[in-house]
Write a protein that holds these residues in place. Structure first.
Motif, mmCIF file in Angstrom:
data_model
loop_
_atom_site.group_PDB
_atom_site.id
_atom_site.type_symbol
_atom_site.label_atom_id
_atom_site.label_comp_id
_atom_site.label_asym_id
_atom_site.label_seq_id
_atom_site.Cartn_x
_atom_site.Cartn_y
_atom_site.Cartn_z
ATOM 1 N N ALA A 47 1.183 -0.714 -0.089
ATOM 2 C CA ALA A 47 0.295 0.210 0.138
ATOM 3 C C ALA A 47 0.732 1.388 0.138
ATOM 4 O O ALA A 47 0.295 2.507 -0.141
ATOM 5 C CB ALA A 47 -0.493 0.316 1.522
ATOM 6 N N GLY A 48 1.731 1.333 -0.146
ATOM 7 C CA GLY A 48 3.327 2.648 0.338
ATOM 8 C C GLY A 48 3.073 3.054 1.896
ATOM 9 O O GLY A 48 3.640 4.776 1.152
ATOM 10 N N VAL A 49 2.631 2.751 2.777
ATOM 11 C CA VAL A 49 2.795 3.344 4.019
ATOM 12 C C VAL A 49 3.612 2.520 4.733
ATOM 13 O O VAL A 49 3.737 1.147 4.717
ATOM 14 C CB VAL A 49 0.595 3.451 4.267
ATOM 15 C CG1 VAL A 49 0.268 4.066 3.538
ATOM 16 C CG2 VAL A 49 1.001 2.030 4.531
ATOM 17 N N GLN A 50 3.038 2.914 6.497
ATOM 18 C CA GLN A 50 3.912 1.919 7.538
ATOM 19 C C GLN A 50 2.654 1.875 8.129
ATOM 20 O O GLN A 50 1.750 1.759 8.358
ATOM 21 C CB GLN A 50 4.280 3.524 8.476
ATOM 22 C CG GLN A 50 5.809 4.491 8.022
ATOM 23 C CD GLN A 50 6.804 3.219 7.468
ATOM 24 O OE1 GLN A 50 7.121 2.725 8.508
ATOM 25 N NE2 GLN A 50 7.211 3.540 6.145
ATOM 26 N N PRO A 51 3.732 0.080 8.554
ATOM 27 C CA PRO A 51 2.400 -0.854 9.080
ATOM 28 C C PRO A 51 1.875 -0.162 10.318
ATOM 29 O O PRO A 51 0.641 -0.513 10.526
ATOM 30 C CB PRO A 51 3.333 -1.736 10.280
ATOM 31 C CG PRO A 51 4.504 -1.765 9.119
ATOM 32 C CD PRO A 51 4.976 -0.463 8.578
ATOM 33 N N ALA A 52 2.362 1.515 11.414
ATOM 34 C CA ALA A 52 1.643 1.482 11.875
ATOM 35 C C ALA A 52 0.096 2.481 11.390
ATOM 36 O O ALA A 52 -1.005 2.414 12.065
ATOM 37 C CB ALA A 52 1.962 2.227 12.619
ATOM 38 N N THR A 53 0.486 2.743 10.115
ATOM 39 C CA THR A 53 -0.679 3.228 9.475
ATOM 40 C C THR A 53 -2.079 1.970 9.442
ATOM 41 O O THR A 53 -2.825 2.622 9.285
ATOM 42 C CB THR A 53 -0.569 3.781 7.826
ATOM 43 O OG1 THR A 53 0.961 4.952 8.426
ATOM 44 C CG2 THR A 53 -1.740 4.605 7.246
ATOM 45 N N MET A 54 -1.478 1.125 8.715
ATOM 46 C CA MET A 54 -2.316 0.168 8.355
ATOM 47 C C MET A 54 -3.431 -0.058 9.993
ATOM 48 O O MET A 54 -4.577 -0.979 10.046
ATOM 49 C CB MET A 54 -1.756 -1.254 8.430
ATOM 50 C CG MET A 54 -0.837 -1.137 7.551
ATOM 51 S SD MET A 54 -1.886 -0.283 5.680
ATOM 52 C CE MET A 54 -2.758 -2.261 5.009
ATOM 53 N N MET A 55 -2.709 -0.581 11.106
ATOM 54 C CA MET A 55 -2.843 -0.543 13.301
ATOM 55 C C MET A 55 -4.118 0.691 12.705
ATOM 56 O O MET A 55 -5.169 0.035 13.128
ATOM 57 C CB MET A 55 -2.522 -0.463 13.381
ATOM 58 C CG MET A 55 -2.681 -0.444 15.007
ATOM 59 S SD MET A 55 -3.608 -2.430 15.061
ATOM 60 C CE MET A 55 -2.274 -3.105 15.291
ATOM 61 N N ARG A 56 -3.576 2.086 12.282
ATOM 62 C CA ARG A 56 -5.553 3.227 13.102
ATOM 63 C C ARG A 56 -5.277 3.255 11.884
ATOM 64 O O ARG A 56 -6.745 4.035 12.093
ATOM 65 C CB ARG A 56 -4.113 4.644 12.615
ATOM 66 C CG ARG A 56 -3.019 5.094 13.529
ATOM 67 C CD ARG A 56 -2.603 6.631 13.380
ATOM 68 N NE ARG A 56 -2.151 6.862 11.909
ATOM 69 C CZ ARG A 56 -0.475 6.636 11.256
ATOM 70 N NH1 ARG A 56 0.481 5.739 12.472
ATOM 71 N NH2 ARG A 56 0.234 6.577 10.679
ATOM 72 N N LEU A 57 -6.084 2.441 10.754
ATOM 73 C CA LEU A 57 -7.075 2.177 9.781
ATOM 74 C C LEU A 57 -7.935 1.215 10.629
ATOM 75 O O LEU A 57 -9.010 1.955 10.706
ATOM 76 C CB LEU A 57 -6.967 2.393 7.984
ATOM 77 C CG LEU A 57 -7.903 1.708 7.232
ATOM 78 C CD1 LEU A 57 -8.414 2.669 7.344
ATOM 79 C CD2 LEU A 57 -7.170 0.617 6.126
#
Length: 300
Positions: A47-57
């Motif tokens: 997705a081109g993001v940091q793993p923490a971003t997936m968690m925030r989503l």
């Protein structure tokens, strides 16, 4: 919450999301199989993001963590019937390992599954709404640029055959947009755009919407640029084992729309088709019989 409810929640909140969370949300929306099967870290990379971003989503969508979001997708995947097409791999790897026939089978199998998916309840309801909008339009403008152009042309051609007032915004000599000079409310623009999206398509659709036209989008995501400004939109899959995006589902959508509009028009469409048949026959456009092969030694 099921996947349909999750998709609706993502679409509702998409515009208000920060850019990185939007990227993660789009990935989740468009890659449900990957969400079920891949690690969060690998999904974040794709997705081109940091793993923490997936968690925030996940937390923004109401889940305790990303694992709960993954499990929802995994449950759905386990319940669904998965076929050969869903396992199609990378174009070059598959062709090198399995040969031409294997790649051809993968592509055709995936297309079959994609077309079958368009016959589900939600897409069918979208087709019905879109057809009603076209049937009630005073005039229809068909727009598709670059790889999407053949889909728009095909729909325009079919609509003219059934007597519908259709205008093709084809861009020849850079005057395609001039056809919008007298566009007015009560008309519809059918805009086709598949990723990577052509900037001019979105700009012309936004201009048409500002003139009061209804936008009917054929695109590849609920959060695609065209879908977000359209009154009606048809979401068609484009995944393919090939290096090219699949355009066949978009063609199918155009053909279904034309057929549904013809049904709405009834006798008027039939009369228009008879006029077209008579016109083409008068010009000798189509062969009426198979040419006979010329035998060796015979005179011309």
């Amino acid at each position: 919450m099921d996947l349909d409810g999750l998709a609706a929640e993502i679409v509702r909140g998409f515009d208000a999301m920060p850019a990185q969370i939007r990227a993660a949300a789009r990935y989740v929306l468009e890659n449900p199989r990957d969400v079920a099967l891949l690690s969060m870290r690998e999904q974040a990379r794709r997705a081109g993001v940091q793993p923490a971003t997936m968690m925030r989503l996940a937390r923004q969508l109401g889940f305790d963590g990303y694992e709960a979001l993954r499990e929802l997708h995994a449950d759905t995947l386990r319940e669904a019937q998965t076929g050969f097409a869903g396992k199609a791999g990378d174009h070059l790897t598959r062709q090198e390992r399995g040969g031409d026939e294997d790649l051809a089978a993968a592509m055709l199998g995936m297309l079959g599954a994609q077309l079958g998916g368009l016959a589900a309840a939600r897409p069918l309801a979208a087709f019905a709404g879109a057809a009603q909008a076209l049937a009630s339009a005073r005039r229809i403008h068909c727009l598709g640029l670059r790889a999407s152009h053949p889909v728009a042309w095909h729909l325009h051609y079919a609509l003219t055959l059934i007597g519908r007032p259709s205008v093709l915004l084809d861009g020849i000599a850079a005057i395609g947009a001039d056809a919008l000079v007298d566009a007015a409310p009560g008309e519809v623009m059918v805009a086709v755009s598949l990723q990577p999206y052509t900037r001019l398509t979105l700009e012309l659709a936004e201009h048409a919407a500002s003139r009061g036209l209804s936008i009917l989008a054929i695109t590849d995501s609920e959060v695609a640029p065209l879908a977000r400004i359209s009154r009606h939109h048809l979401v068609v899959p484009t995944a393919s084992p090939s290096f090219l995006h699949a355009v066949t589902p978009a063609f199918a959508a155009a053909e279904v729309l034309a057929a549904l509009v013809a049904g709405h028009d009834g006798e008027a469409a039939l009369a228009a088709l008879r006029r077209a048949d008579a016109h083409l026959a008068a010009l000798g456009t189509h062969l009426t019989r198979r040419p006979q092969p010329k035998l060796p030694g015979t005179s011309p």
